[in-house]
Structure formats: C-alpha cells, structure tokens
Design a protein around this motif. Structure first.
Motif, PDB file in Angstrom:
ATOM      1  N   GLY A 124       0.786  -1.224   0.000  1.00  0.00           N
ATOM      2  CA  GLY A 124       0.000   0.000   0.000  1.00  0.00           C
ATOM      3  C   GLY A 124       0.820   1.277   0.000  1.00  0.00           C
ATOM      4  N   SER A 125       2.127   1.172   0.170  1.00  0.00           N
ATOM      5  CA  SER A 125       2.957   2.384   0.166  1.00  0.00           C
ATOM      6  C   SER A 125       3.063   2.937  -1.253  1.00  0.00           C
ATOM      7  CB  SER A 125       4.353   2.073   0.713  1.00  0.00           C
ATOM      8  OG  SER A 125       4.990   1.085  -0.072  1.00  0.00           O
ATOM      9  N   VAL A 126       3.269   4.245  -1.342  1.00  0.00           N
ATOM     10  CA  VAL A 126       3.360   4.901  -2.641  1.00  0.00           C
ATOM     11  C   VAL A 126       4.821   4.879  -3.095  1.00  0.00           C
ATOM     12  CG1 VAL A 126       2.935   7.009  -3.954  1.00  0.00           C
ATOM     13  CG2 VAL A 126       1.419   6.388  -2.061  1.00  0.00           C
ATOM     14  N   VAL A 127       5.037   4.354  -4.296  1.00  0.00           N
ATOM     15  CA  VAL A 127       6.385   4.294  -4.868  1.00  0.00           C
ATOM     16  C   VAL A 127       6.383   5.046  -6.195  1.00  0.00           C
ATOM     17  CG1 VAL A 127       6.971   2.117  -3.745  1.00  0.00           C
ATOM     18  CG2 VAL A 127       5.900   2.097  -6.018  1.00  0.00           C
ATOM     19  N   ALA A 128       7.566   5.312  -6.683  1.00  0.00           N
ATOM     20  CA  ALA A 128       7.702   6.017  -7.958  1.00  0.00           C
ATOM     21  C   ALA A 128       8.733   5.317  -8.824  1.00  0.00           C
ATOM     22  CB  ALA A 128       8.126   7.469  -7.726  1.00  0.00           C
ATOM     23  N   VAL A 129       8.459   5.291 -10.135  1.00  0.00           N
ATOM     24  CA  VAL A 129       9.482   4.946 -11.112  1.00  0.00           C
ATOM     25  C   VAL A 129      10.190   6.246 -11.470  1.00  0.00           C
ATOM     26  CG1 VAL A 129       9.957   4.035 -13.418  1.00  0.00           C
ATOM     27  CG2 VAL A 129       8.148   3.003 -12.015  1.00  0.00           C
ATOM     28  N   ALA A 130      11.500   6.272 -11.266  1.00  0.00           N
ATOM     29  CA  ALA A 130      12.278   7.495 -11.499  1.00  0.00           C
ATOM     30  C   ALA A 130      13.509   7.153 -12.312  1.00  0.00           C
ATOM     31  CB  ALA A 130      12.679   8.129 -10.169  1.00  0.00           C
ATOM     32  N   HIS A 131      13.932   8.090 -13.145  1.00  0.00           N
ATOM     33  CA  HIS A 131      15.141   7.852 -13.929  1.00  0.00           C
ATOM     34  C   HIS A 131      16.171   8.943 -13.681  1.00  0.00           C
ATOM     35  CE1 HIS A 131      14.565  10.972 -17.017  1.00  0.00           C
ATOM     36  NE2 HIS A 131      13.308  10.589 -17.156  1.00  0.00           N
ATOM     37  N   ALA A 132      17.443   8.597 -13.888  1.00  0.00           N
ATOM     38  CA  ALA A 132      18.526   9.561 -13.740  1.00  0.00           C
ATOM     39  C   ALA A 132      18.429  10.628 -14.822  1.00  0.00           C
ATOM     40  CB  ALA A 132      19.875   8.836 -13.816  1.00  0.00           C
ATOM     41  N   THR A 133      19.092  11.735 -14.589  1.00  0.00           N
ATOM     42  CA  THR A 133      19.020  12.853 -15.533  1.00  0.00           C
ATOM     43  C   THR A 133      20.397  13.216 -16.088  1.00  0.00           C
ATOM     44  OG1 THR A 133      19.140  14.401 -13.668  1.00  0.00           O
ATOM     45  CG2 THR A 133      16.945  13.829 -14.497  1.00  0.00           C
ATOM     46  N   ASP A 134      21.324  12.262 -16.101  1.00  0.00           N
ATOM     47  CA  ASP A 134      22.655  12.542 -16.621  1.00  0.00           C
ATOM     48  C   ASP A 134      22.642  12.577 -18.144  1.00  0.00           C
ATOM     49  OD1 ASP A 134      23.319   9.727 -17.612  1.00  0.00           O
ATOM     50  OD2 ASP A 134      22.953   9.344 -15.492  1.00  0.00           O
TER      51      ASP A 134
END
Length: 270
Positions: free
Chosen positions: A138-148
């Motif tokens: 039930g926790s909120v997660v995110a898909v995130a990507h690097a910005t290099d």
C-alpha cells in the motif's frame, strides 16, 4: 574495431549457448567465432517473432538492425553492434534473424541503476519521477530515472527511433560503466508510438551538441544515398521518410515529444 566486430558477427561460425527465458520473442544466446576471436551474442530469429497488431509481421529483426545503423551514423554508439544473418546456429535451424553483441553486466550493480523504483517521498538527487503507484503493502512508490547526459541522449535517440518499448530493463550498464539501450524491435513505425520510461525531458529542446549531431545526420539522410539505401533494405520507404521528419524537427529546435496518451509508459515498465 567496429568493422572487425561487424565482420565477426556477419561471417563468424555460430553455435548455440542458451536461451533468454521470459523474453516476449524467441531470444537465444550464441557464441560467434572466427579464428581466435569469439564473442557472445543474442540471436533473435524472424521465425520467433510474436505477431503484433500494430507492427507488420516479420519486421522486428530489421528494425533492430536499422536502429543500430541510425545510432552508428549519429556516432553515439548507444546500441550494441547488430547485424542480420541469413541463418542462425545450425543446431537451431531457425533461419534468418538479428544478431547483437552481448553486454556483460556486473554481478552486483555499482551504484544506482539508470531507472529505479523508489519511495515516492524519497526521490534520489539527480532523478526525476515519471510514474507513481501503490506497492503491494500500500505504500506509494515512484518509477524514477537519472538525468545525466548519457541517459538524456538515449531519450533523444528513442524519440527519433519512435521507440514503442523503452523499459527500464532495456537499459544496461556494462562492467566498465558504459550505458547501452537494447531491444529495438518496436521502433521506426510511421505513426507516433513513443512509449518510454524516459519522459524526464519531455517538452524541452535538445542540447546544442546533440542538436549539432542531429543536423549532421539529417543532412546525411538527405544526401547519402548509401545510408538511405541501407535503411530502405531494413524498413519501408514511408518509415524512412517519417524518420527523416522526426530528425529534422528536433534538429530545427522542436522540443522532445510529450506523453501523448495514458499508454505512454510500456507495461511493465521493467
């Protein structure tokens, strides 16, 4: 080295080594040898391609090779060396297909991955979230990507390839820390189909060095008959023209595409 590697992939003796389980299309691991030279590679036979409603049957191997041709012409080398073979390993008897150099990855990741699933309230520095969801607990997660810069250039390449399947698992970092993109069968369609986990630069113009590369590539598409002929052997005339239009638009300063609809991220994202 690149010419030597292409020759080895194109002409070397193939032998079957294993199979990549869980791939959506048949993917075999092979060894290709010539004299004292041997490299590991991935062989995807045309016969093993799963039929799709939105891509013509039997065209995915050619699209993989065309993506590498474009990447090489840009001078970016983000895609492993890739060729077409008329036959795979003799013991498989599966006929023509795509052959691509295998990328060795470290057994354990060295530092953060280019694309991560992280708590939504703890996005690491240098990362941008592109999708939020609830985990099993039930926790909120995110898909995130690097910005290099290396990932930004891959995002630009995906935009001109019209990549419909840029998952996090299709971005590899080798044992030397070099980044590669793989799995480009769902690319180069005439219609807009960009689906990616790299939306962090959507709506922004490309940086000047990348734009200079795109301008040079656009000129080659207009004037280099050999390059155009090579691409037309792999994808349709209409798809080559659509590629040219995408390249010229970004080269002229147009921003990178924004997510066009709710299916803008491939599922699953890894």
């Amino acid at each position: 080295m690149t010419a030597q590697l292409r020759r080895l992939l194109s002409e070397g003796e193939l032998s079957l080594y294993g199979q990549i389980r869980g791939a959506s299309n048949l993917a075999l691991v092979c060894l290709v040898s010539s004299g004292d030279d041997t490299v590991q590679c991935v062989y995807k036979p045309v016969r093993g391609e799963t039929p799709l409603w939105d891509f013509p049957d039997g065209t995915l191997a050619g699209r993989e090779v065309a993506a590498r041709v474009i990447d090489a012409a840009l001078g970016w080398d983000l895609i492993p060396e890739t060729v077409l073979r008329t036959e795979g390993p003799p013991e498989a008897e599966l006929g023509p297909g795509m052959l691509q150099v295998w990328i060795d990855q470290p057994e354990e990741p060295v530092g953060p991955e280019p694309v991560e699933i992280v708590p939504a309230d703890a996005i690491p520095d240098g990362y941008v979230p592109i999708l939020r969801a609830h985990d099993d607990d039930g926790s909120v997660v995110a898909v995130a990507h690097a910005t290099d810069d290396r990932l930004r250039r891959l995002a630009v390449l995906d935009a001109i390839l019209n990549n419909a399947d840029r998952k996090g698992g299709h971005i590899l970092v080798d044992v030397d820390g070099r980044l590669y993109g793989i799995d480009h069968g769902l690319t180069l369609h005439r219609e807009p189909k960009l689906r990616t986990v790299l939306w962090g630069w959507a709506g922004r113009a490309v940086d000047e060095p990348t734009r200079t590369d795109l301008q040079a590539f656009a000129e080659r598409l207009r004037t280099d008959g050999d390059l155009a002929a090579q691409l037309r052997d792999l994808i349709s005339d209409g798809e080559v023209e659509a590629l040219r239009a995408r390249v010229e638009a970004l080269a002229a300063g147009d921003p990178l595409p924004r997510p066009p609809h709710e299916r803008a991220i491939p599922w699953p994202p890894f």
